[in-house]
Design an enzyme around this catalytic site. Structure first.
Site, PDB file in Angstrom:
ATOM      1  N   HIS A  57       0.825  -1.211   0.000  1.00  0.00           N
ATOM      2  CA  HIS A  57       0.000   0.000   0.000  1.00  0.00           C
ATOM      3  C   HIS A  57       0.858   1.260   0.000  1.00  0.00           C
ATOM      4  CE1 HIS A  57      -3.593   2.426   1.033  1.00  0.00           C
ATOM      5  NE2 HIS A  57      -2.733   3.141   1.715  1.00  0.00           N
ATOM      6  N   LYS A 104      -7.505  14.179  -6.159  1.00  0.00           N
ATOM      7  CA  LYS A 104      -6.924  12.836  -6.086  1.00  0.00           C
ATOM      8  C   LYS A 104      -8.014  11.855  -5.679  1.00  0.00           C
ATOM      9  CE  LYS A 104      -3.109  10.260  -3.922  1.00  0.00           C
ATOM     10  NZ  LYS A 104      -2.146  10.269  -2.799  1.00  0.00           N
ATOM     11  N   HIS A 108     -10.072   2.690  -0.169  1.00  0.00           N
ATOM     12  CA  HIS A 108     -10.204   2.180   1.202  1.00  0.00           C
ATOM     13  C   HIS A 108     -11.037   0.913   1.132  1.00  0.00           C
ATOM     14  CE1 HIS A 108      -9.861   3.555   5.607  1.00  0.00           C
ATOM     15  NE2 HIS A 108      -8.660   3.494   5.074  1.00  0.00           N
ATOM     16  N   ASP A 130      -5.454  14.623   2.475  1.00  0.00           N
ATOM     17  CA  ASP A 130      -4.463  14.749   1.395  1.00  0.00           C
ATOM     18  C   ASP A 130      -4.611  16.087   0.682  1.00  0.00           C
ATOM     19  OD1 ASP A 130      -3.041  12.391   1.643  1.00  0.00           O
ATOM     20  OD2 ASP A 130      -4.370  11.261   0.331  1.00  0.00           O
ATOM     21  N   SER A 331      -4.740   6.432  13.670  1.00  0.00           N
ATOM     22  CA  SER A 331      -5.800   7.293  14.189  1.00  0.00           C
ATOM     23  C   SER A 331      -5.995   8.470  13.249  1.00  0.00           C
ATOM     24  CB  SER A 331      -5.441   7.793  15.595  1.00  0.00           C
ATOM     25  OG  SER A 331      -5.443   6.723  16.516  1.00  0.00           O
TER      26      SER A 331
END
Length: 764
Positions: A57, A104, A108, A130, A331
């Site tokens: 990832h 972007k 998930h 982001d 988190s």
């Protein structure tokens, strides 16, 4: 009580201590390489950092060799409006008048199966951060969703959680959800896709980047406290039941899926924007996948020095967290900033104003190491580039699957086709009421599409359109598309068809396409057949962008999307950003805005049903060759649509894709709540005309007074067109003359009734 920790000195003194590197996703040779880099075994904290940052990832270790093709094929002409590209948190494009847009799309996927609500919610939260990290105000989100078979018992659980998660987080942030796609297919059973796109707006001079420079500058962690949620999220996804207890016995039951708080993020957005406006930030990085491991190593690697972090200063949500856990925690709602010493107090004052917790946790050093201490003892001492950028790179075997020839040879040409008027009518109703083509209104109405007051077009329009300048009316258009079915048949063409459709969707609103982002969802990279699909899709997308003259500004890769040996349909999601100089001239989807509109079909219709929705819905068939892609035609079509919009010649437009002309006419008529009469060409097969999925086509509604001018423009530009019908404002039916007529009420019931029947009138 401070837990016993594994220090650098202890690691050097105990080289033979067994470490659980395999459980953390590292291979034997990768672990050996880490020991070679460090000259010793890693500490527990270092092992945690390398394991998450060298995960598929974060490191792109299987895709890097192929993704380079994007950079190799991007010309200087394509780059001229690009302010930031591949490698940054998000791509940034100059859209004129001093404005820049960053956008972007991220995946998930796996978390959204384990814990659908939080997986989807934090997917939105992560992509929004982001965008924040580039210096922009987030202005819109979109989503690309893929679920298993609509009638499968588990699909309802996943759909319910994902839709509520996206809506709950996005609505709470006050961000309009302006579009996307939802697809149901058995290949996604047990492995849904949740791809979220966010776009943000800023002035060109406000661009911020992720780097740590300036010896003595402070590292400030701000936002939410750090807890145990999300640990292992990017490396080894656990699936224990979430107990909500972050201490004691409940600790082992914490999920690897992050837990989001949109209200914390909403305040964090405003706090960041005020910090940017006050020029208090040197560099900034959001904390997403891999948490502090990623933020600190990437900031240090991109800077001109080293970094020292005092991990015991990190505000915690759980007692007795270890350094490895703190570094790996994912988190949510956290950011990491580089701030000059003289600006620290002003930075803290802004955070206090917004009630955002902020703590100085370290500083930039003049060395070349990332050093992390825990109560005065060194637990990490690494070259940051080896963590962030110099992980393993694999050139995995690539092999065209043996089944590919048989799949292509199994064409839909011999499948029974509707021949009579009644059969055509029933086929249309069956298709528009299928989970594949039915209205997504039940989903999209759970999202706020118009919050902030700048949404000009949203679902069910071809693209979302957002105003970015109230004075001039300048705006942006966004569209995302993908077709796993086409990509399964031909990955090169499938990726190009997704690009062509997103490009065409943006153009159908009157906007000019400018840039591309992507999210490439595939099965296991350890399967040579999957890597062949991936390689071909990347090349198809890159070559298509060259043909269209627009750059790929960034993207995301999601591998291992499969259950057992069964991979998902290869799904390259493509997002296109367009610019429109005045949103008042945007083109809507619904017909009937002008009296007596003429319906004109632009482009060529061919007998193309390979991978079509008709073949899937009516015959459960996947095979043959996907529709032909012609990028020169797509460009010409976009130019005609833009010119028609600018000169007031087009009152509505809708691109043709899945379901063909029939689907486009139904959607345009229902959107405009207006009947119409369709006259099929006498020399054409009615079935092919209605249901072909040939690319490069758009249905436009033209005011009667503009018909001659518009068709002359098409002829002058050599764009094929055919007069296909008229809008009949006195009618409440869709009539295909000489074949059938269906009342709009019957169409609406068929089109809008399916998802509520499957998933309930309301989410639970």
């Amino acid at each position: 009580m401070t837990p016993q920790v594994d220090t650098v000195s202890a690691a050097a003194a105990t080289p033979d201590v067994a470490q659980p590197y395999k459980e953390l996703g590292l291979k034997d040779d990768e672990y050996a390489r880490i020991k070679e880099i460090l000259g010793r075994r890693p500490t527990d904290a270092e092992l945690a950092m390398y394991s998450v940052m060298w995960s598929e990832h974060c490191s792109y270790k299987s895709s890097k060799v192929h993704l380079r093709y994007f950079g190799e094929t991007t010309t200087e002409e394509m780059r001229k409006s690009m302010l930031a590209g591949i490698g940054e948190n998000a791509g940034v494009v100059d859209v004129g008048d001093g404005w820049a847009v960053t956008f972007k799309v991220e995946s998930h996927n796996h978390p959204s199966y384990v814990e659908p609500y939080q997986g989807a919610a934090t997917g939105v939260g992560g992509i929004v951060r982001d965008i924040m990290a580039m210096g922009a105000r987030p202005v819109a989100v979109m989503d690309q969703l893929r679920f298993g078979a609509a009638d499968h018992p588990d699909t309802r659980r996943v759909v319910d959680g994902v839709v509520r998660g996206i809506g709950g987080y996005g609505n709470s942030l006050g961000l309009p959800n302006v579009g996307g796609e939802t697809v149901f297919d058995a290949s996604y059973q047990g492995n849904p896709l949740v791809n979220a796109l966010c776009a943000g707006v800023m002035r060109v001079e406000d661009l911020h980047l992720a780097f740590a420079s300036g010896t003595g500058n402070k590292i400030i962690l701000f936002g939410a406290r750090t807890g145990l949620d999300g640990i292992g999220g990017v490396s080894v996804l656990a699936s224990d039941t979430f107990s909500g207890d972050e201490s004691g016995a409940g600790r082992k039951k914490l999920p690897s899926v992050q837990v989001g708080d949109p209200f914390t993020e909403k305040v964090l957005i405003e706090c960041c924007l005020e910090l940017y406006a006050a020029k208090l930030v040197v560099g900034i990085q959001d904390l997403g996948g891999a948490g502090l491991s990623c933020a600190t190593s990437e900031l240090a690697a991109a800077g001109d020095g080293g970094m020292r972090i005092e991990l015991d200063k990190v505000p915690l949500r759980a007692a007795d967290m270890t350094p490895a856990e703190i570094l790996s925690s994912e988190s949510q709602e956290r950011m990491c900033a580089v701030v000059t010493p003289e600006n620290v107090e002003a930075f803290m004052a802004v955070c206090r104003k917004w009630d955002v917790l902020a703590t100085v946790i370290g500083e930039v050093t003049d060395g070349d190491r990332l050093v992390v201490t825990w109560h005065g003892e060194t637990v990490v001492d690494v070259p940051p580039r080896t963590v962030a950028h110099e992980g393993p790179v694999y050139e995995r075997p690539v092999q065209r699957p043996d089944y590919q020839d048989a799949l292509i040879a199994d064409t839909p040409d011999t499948l029974p086709r509707p021949a009579t008027a009644d059969e055509l009518r029933e086929t249309l109703l069956r298709m528009i009421s299928s989970p594949q083509l039915c209205s997504r209104k039940w989903i999209t109405e759970q999202y706020d599409r118009y919050v902030r007051g700048n949404t000009v077009l949203a679902e069910d329009a071809d693209a979302g359109v957002i105003r970015i300048d109230e004075q001039t009316g300048r705006g942006i258009a966004l569209a995302t598309d993908a077709s796993g079915r086409y990509t399964k048949l031909d990955p090169y063409a499938g990726a190009q068809l997704a690009l062509a459709e997103a490009f065409r969707n943006v153009a159908s609103t009157g906007a000019t396409p400018k840039a591309v982002t992507n999210c490439l969802n595939f099965g296991s990279p350890e399967d040579p057949g999957v890597m062949w699909q991936f390689q071909q899709a990347v090349r198809g997308l890159a070559d298509g962008c060259v043909a269209l003259g627009i750059p790929v500004t960034g993207g995301n890769v999601s591998f291992y999307n499969q259950t057992g040996q069964d991979a998902i349909l290869p799904t390259p999601v493509v997002g296109v950003l367009g610019v429109i100089d005045d949103v008042h001239r945007r083109i809507p989807t619904g017909i009937g805005l002008e009296p007596g509109e003429t319906l004109i079909l632009l482009g060529d219709t061919r007998d193309e049903f390979g991978g079509s929705i008709w073949a899937q819905v009516v015959h459960d068939h996947l095979g043959g060759v996907p529709p032909k892609v012609d990028f020169a035609r797509e460009q010409l079509l976009a130019e005609v649509l833009t010119a028609g919009s600018r000169d007031g010649m087009i009152s509505a437009a809708h691109d043709l894709s899945e379901g063909g002309l029939a689907q486009a006419v139904v959607e345009a008529a229902l959107a405009g709540e207006t009947g119409c009469r369709i006259l099929l060409p006498e020399d054409a097969d009615p079935f092919v005309t209605l249901f072909s999925e040939s690319a490069g086509r758009v249905l436009v509604a033209v005011p009667r007074s503009e018909e001659t001018r518009f068709t002359r423009m098409c002829e002058a530009r050599q764009l094929p067109w055919v007069r296909i019908g008229v809008v009949d404002q006195g009618s409440d039916a869709l009539e295909v003359q000489g074949h059938f007529s269906i009342p709009l009420t019957e169409l609406r019931a068929a089109f809008e009734g399916t998802l509520p029947k499957l998933f309930g009138a309301e989410t639970a």
